[in-house]
Scaffold this motif. Sequence first.
Motif, mmCIF file in Angstrom:
data_model
loop_
_atom_site.group_PDB
_atom_site.id
_atom_site.type_symbol
_atom_site.label_atom_id
_atom_site.label_comp_id
_atom_site.label_asym_id
_atom_site.label_seq_id
_atom_site.Cartn_x
_atom_site.Cartn_y
_atom_site.Cartn_z
ATOM 1 N N LYS B 255 -13.471 -21.647 -12.336
ATOM 2 C CA LYS B 255 -13.470 -20.435 -12.014
ATOM 3 C C LYS B 255 -14.426 -20.010 -11.045
ATOM 4 O O LYS B 255 -15.571 -20.665 -11.257
ATOM 5 N N THR B 256 -14.444 -18.960 -10.269
ATOM 6 C CA THR B 256 -15.734 -18.564 -9.456
ATOM 7 C C THR B 256 -16.334 -17.296 -10.232
ATOM 8 O O THR B 256 -15.543 -16.510 -10.482
ATOM 9 N N VAL B 257 -17.516 -17.395 -10.776
ATOM 10 C CA VAL B 257 -18.003 -16.178 -11.196
ATOM 11 C C VAL B 257 -19.058 -15.524 -10.489
ATOM 12 O O VAL B 257 -19.912 -16.190 -9.841
ATOM 13 N N GLU B 258 -19.004 -14.315 -10.207
ATOM 14 C CA GLU B 258 -19.985 -13.707 -9.306
ATOM 15 C C GLU B 258 -20.569 -12.675 -9.828
ATOM 16 O O GLU B 258 -20.085 -11.884 -10.582
ATOM 17 N N VAL B 259 -22.019 -12.709 -9.797
ATOM 18 C CA VAL B 259 -22.852 -11.782 -10.752
ATOM 19 C C VAL B 259 -23.820 -11.246 -9.765
ATOM 20 O O VAL B 259 -24.305 -11.874 -8.825
ATOM 21 N N GLU B 260 -23.967 -10.065 -10.064
ATOM 22 C CA GLU B 260 -25.023 -9.205 -9.328
ATOM 23 C C GLU B 260 -26.101 -8.961 -10.563
ATOM 24 O O GLU B 260 -25.995 -8.529 -11.630
ATOM 25 N N LEU B 261 -27.335 -9.221 -10.094
ATOM 26 C CA LEU B 261 -28.436 -9.230 -11.016
ATOM 27 C C LEU B 261 -29.268 -8.050 -10.608
ATOM 28 O O LEU B 261 -29.685 -7.659 -9.450
ATOM 29 N N GLN B 262 -29.785 -7.210 -11.671
ATOM 30 C CA GLN B 262 -30.652 -6.109 -11.474
ATOM 31 C C GLN B 262 -32.019 -6.702 -10.631
ATOM 32 O O GLN B 262 -32.158 -5.737 -9.504
ATOM 33 N N ASN B 263 -32.604 -7.463 -11.187
ATOM 34 C CA ASN B 263 -34.005 -7.602 -10.286
ATOM 35 C C ASN B 263 -34.002 -9.238 -9.377
ATOM 36 O O ASN B 263 -35.067 -9.855 -9.151
ATOM 37 N N GLY B 264 -32.744 -9.502 -9.201
ATOM 38 C CA GLY B 264 -32.532 -10.915 -8.378
ATOM 39 C C GLY B 264 -32.755 -11.969 -9.598
ATOM 40 O O GLY B 264 -32.828 -11.543 -10.652
ATOM 41 N N ALA B 265 -32.583 -13.123 -9.149
ATOM 42 C CA ALA B 265 -32.773 -14.184 -10.152
ATOM 43 C C ALA B 265 -34.099 -14.284 -10.732
ATOM 44 O O ALA B 265 -34.367 -14.730 -11.913
ATOM 45 N N GLY B 266 -35.008 -13.869 -10.027
ATOM 46 C CA GLY B 266 -36.509 -13.837 -10.658
ATOM 47 C C GLY B 266 -37.288 -15.051 -10.981
ATOM 48 O O GLY B 266 -37.677 -15.291 -11.867
ATOM 49 N N GLY B 267 -36.750 -16.145 -9.989
ATOM 50 C CA GLY B 267 -37.267 -17.484 -10.428
ATOM 51 C C GLY B 267 -36.546 -18.233 -11.478
ATOM 52 O O GLY B 267 -36.899 -19.404 -11.471
ATOM 53 N N ARG B 268 -35.622 -17.717 -11.985
ATOM 54 C CA ARG B 268 -35.036 -18.444 -13.316
ATOM 55 C C ARG B 268 -34.089 -19.397 -12.856
ATOM 56 O O ARG B 268 -33.330 -19.103 -11.800
ATOM 57 N N PRO B 269 -33.905 -20.435 -13.057
ATOM 58 C CA PRO B 269 -32.906 -21.442 -12.986
ATOM 59 C C PRO B 269 -31.529 -21.399 -12.965
ATOM 60 O O PRO B 269 -31.405 -20.631 -14.435
ATOM 61 N N LEU B 270 -30.717 -21.092 -12.299
ATOM 62 C CA LEU B 270 -29.455 -20.483 -12.491
ATOM 63 C C LEU B 270 -28.365 -21.509 -12.731
ATOM 64 O O LEU B 270 -27.203 -21.188 -13.269
#
Lengths: 261, 348
Positions: B255-270
Amino acid sequence: MRYFRLFATYLRLGVLGELEYRANFWINLLQSLLELGVALGGLAVVFTHTDNLGGWQPDELLALVGVYFLIGGLIRTLIRPSMSKFMEDVRQGTLDFTLTKPADAQVLVSIQRVEIWRMVDVLIAIPVLSTALLRLGAQLGPAETLTFAVTLLSGSLIIYSFLLMLSTCAFWFVRVENIQVIFMSMWQAGRWPVSIYPAWLRAVLTFLVPVAFATTVPASAVSGRITTATLFGSIALAAALLLVSRWFWRLGIRFYSGASA
Amino acid sequence: MAESPVIQIDELSKIYTVTEREAGLVAAMRSLVKRKTRDVRAVDGISFSVSEGEIVGFLGPNGAGKTTTLKMLSGLLYPTSGRATVLGFRPWERNRDYLRRMTLVMGQRNQLVWDIPVIDTFELNRAVYRIPEAEYTRTVGVLTELLELAPLLRKPTRNLSLGERMKCEIAAALLHRPWVLFLDEPTIGLDVTMQRRIRQFIAEYNQRTGATVLLTSHYMADVEALCKRVIVIHHGKLLYDGDLSGLADRFAPFKTVEVELQNGAGGRPLDRYGEVLVQSEGRITLRVPKVETATVTGRLLAELDVVDLTVQDPPIEDVIEQVFSQPDGATSHLPGTVADAPFDSQKQ
């Protein structure tokens, strides 16, 4: 009958197609008239020095020029354009459309393009040939006329089969347009009776590239110098070449179906 | 009427012998005399059958063997081995009765005569196929209406746009009312509107006449609109034969999961959540194995500041790409490749 109708359709399309490029008519006319001028001028020059060239009288040579233009016109109007289109189709893969048609592919390929303006050669040939025939009139009985017609027909078939075989090589080598250019320059030699050429060239023009059968032979029929052997040789060669070229064509098609991408 | 298939192919193979030569002048000279050859298996033992009236999408990347197969079916090529019958004929025997009942359209090649009006090429085909006058007039009428050809018929081919030309090409190929249509990329290079017109027409023609259609296209929109069933080949081998919808399950169980994050990824490994397909500003698109979709979305929502989250089936283009990125002969272990995907969320 059916292929005759097809041919008529192609002929009509040829007319329609070339009407789009009217300038071609004038260019071709000019080119053919120049060529005729050169041919007749050549004759005039020759006959100011002698009244007999390799055993041919001026009027007989005029008949030869007429035959040369007549058959040359047929080649340029129908055979060469069709064969060029065929080779182009092989290269571009559009031959596939011809091969998926429910008709004989060889026939379709052979009549598929008519360059109608090239008929000017035939139009030029008619008065030249008529003049020659009229002046030779005394010698021309029904038998000679028939012989002339037969040799003309078998000469055309010989040239057709020959060019078909050359073009069929496109199945193996793809780019063979140059073969036609070579043929057409050999064809120019047909303007003179082959008897004036040295033996080796005569042999080449008779057997290797059978130009002689399409020019010298019919022309010698009107001047009554044709031998029975030559007459039947011409018919036999026409029949044989038709069969061989047909066989070769089929071989080519089989190769094309077996290997092409 | 007995349901015998219109097209039946068994273990059909085609091996080309191609010449090859090394780069460079010397090699080129040498190849004039002696050529090195190599065998290429363009089609490698494929079997399938198509019933009357079906529209089947024939898919594969360039060089997969689609065109070669179509050429064998339309009688242009002899197979190296295997059997095929279409309408009960062996195509490569080129029986005239067969040729009269089928047609081949190649989007990249032209059969219309360049310099003359379209209608005159039609006339030519009428003469070649010996179509009776009345039938011809009727067919031209119907095709003119369906494809909106009226303003085009009197124009020379060279004055037509690509789309207009394709419409006329298709009409020219259908004048003899074939029962079997081989369409090789009929919409290639056309704009979206024209693609849709052609597509609608093919569907309409199929409905009206019950003709069987085998179609190749690189545009998935064509396939989705026209073909319930698809046949996928790759490297000359059959990879898939079945419903279009089943293709995604089989080859792209993602499946394709599209997420919109509040403060961007913030350097977290996704990439702990799934394979990152797109990452721009706060939007991230992830590819997640279908079976893990629930777990992964749960974790995303729990661990990140998610503003918005959508889960979608991958677009059919991606599915196809996924299929074709498989190495040669990978058919057997394809579904298993999921486990080898470049992430392993289980360990987290």
